[in-house]
Design a protein around this motif. Structure first.
Motif: not given
Ligand code: GTR
Length: 342
Positions: A139-155
């Motif tokens: 994500m850093e090359k998009q100007g964003l620091i990726g910190l963590c993922f959260y759940d989003s379950g099943a769609r």
């Protein structure tokens, strides 16, 4: 296929005076203070709660020097727009789904592919390890620091017209998708007509018949009140696209190395906190929706998986994407083998 963020400065300012003010703070050096956070969900949603928890941890650990104020309920705009503003430094933290990043950062594609994860456990294991770390780092090359993922379950798919049992039942339905070329292709592959639209416009569009349905997890279906209008929920469970917590690289670069460490650590600690809230929320949302009389049906997912499969080849174009996708698949196979009773 990928595109850089394209929100113009004019649209950014026109987007609201709140943004204009926030954007300007991006130009000043800042080592302490109350950071801004954006989230499309309301205040009681697990993602918002998790980032507020993270802010409390930061406050406790710095004697109140650092903290986060989350602007919930799309107050700062829809996910695509807030992402662009975050990359300009106008918002410090942003919790979004990976979907609106699909057309921006290629490494968000593998975990967003249909049926790539077999279960929530598979998704958690993959993202907790090296695979997750590599996607966050991209994500850093998009100007964003990726910190963590959260759940989003099943769609799963829900709509105002009829129960869906086979891909044929989807034919002709106008189905809302997030702003992602991948989602567009997936839903069109099922014979429906995909309509890209920000999340906060979906309720109104369902109520007015502009669209027939959408697809999402139980908590979003409930919390955005889509279930009040879309009375058929069909458990296609085609996606486990996770949520991601990002920090603006511009804000990040103003932190000392120690504070960066504190931010990373607090984000990491917010993950198990979020998962507990999430698991409880999935259960309560499902129960409330069923009790409200929504018609819920299981589906045989195999024909859906088969029909959506061509998007894998279409969207896995770089060797890095292909490598991540095959490692996710291999992990799923390994977990399935371990689970099998001998
Ligand atoms: C939800 C997700 C939101 C948003 C929404 C959508 O599951 O938590 O961040 O991406 O889906 O479909 O737009």
């Amino acid at each position: 296929m990928t595109q850089r963020f394209s929100l113009s400065r004019r649209r950014l300012i026109a987007g609201g005076t709140a943004f204009a003010g926030l954007a300007l703070t991006g130009c000043q050096p800042r080592l302490s203070g109350l950071f801004t956070g954006a989230d499309t969900h309301p205040g009681d949603y697990p993602t918002v709660q998790a980032v507020e928890y993270m802010g409390r941890l930061l406050g406790e650990r710095t004697g109140g020097r650092l903290g986060i104020k989350v602007f919930a309920g799309s107050q700062l705009g829809n996910e695509r727009d807030t992402l662009e503003i975050t990359s300009f430094g106008g918002i410090d933290f942003n919790r979004v789904n990976l979907a609106p990043l699909n057309s921006v950062e290629p490494m968000t594609i593998p975990p967003s592919l249909p049926f790539i994860f077999r279960s929530v456990a598979h998704m958690r294991r993959a993202l907790d390890g090296d695979i997750g770390d590599e996607i966050l780092a991209a994500m850093e090359k998009q100007g964003l620091i990726g910190l963590c993922f959260y759940d989003s379950g099943a769609r799963s798919v829900y709509n105002t017209r009829r129960a869906i049992f086979t891909p044929d039942d989807m034919r002709g339905l106008k189905l809302r998708v997030p702003s992602s070329d991948l989602y567009l292709a997936m839903v069109n592959a099922l014979g429906a007509n995909a309509v890209p639209m920000p999340f906060d416009e979906v309720y109104q569009s369902l109520a007015q018949g502009v669209i027939d349905g959408a697809e999402n997890n139980w908590p979003s279906f409930e919390s955005a009140r889509h279930y009040e209008v879309a009375r058929y929920m069909s458990l296609t469970q085609h996606l486990f696209t996770p949520e991601i917590l990002l920090m603006s690289k511009i804000s990040w670069d103003k932190l000392s190395a120690e504070d960066q460490q504190l931010v990373r650590q607090a984000a990491r600690e917010s993950v198990p906190f979020m998962r507990d809230l999430w698991d409880a929320r999935v259960e309560s949302s499902r129960a409330n929706i069923v009790a409200s009389g929504v018609e819920v049906n299981d589906v045989d997912t195999a024909p859906f998986a088969q029909q959506m499969r061509p998007v894998w080849d279409q969207f896995l174009v770089t060797p890095q994407q292909q490598d991540i996708a095959s490692r996710i698949v291999a992990l799923g196979e390994q977990m399935a083998k371990q689970e099998k009773p001998s």
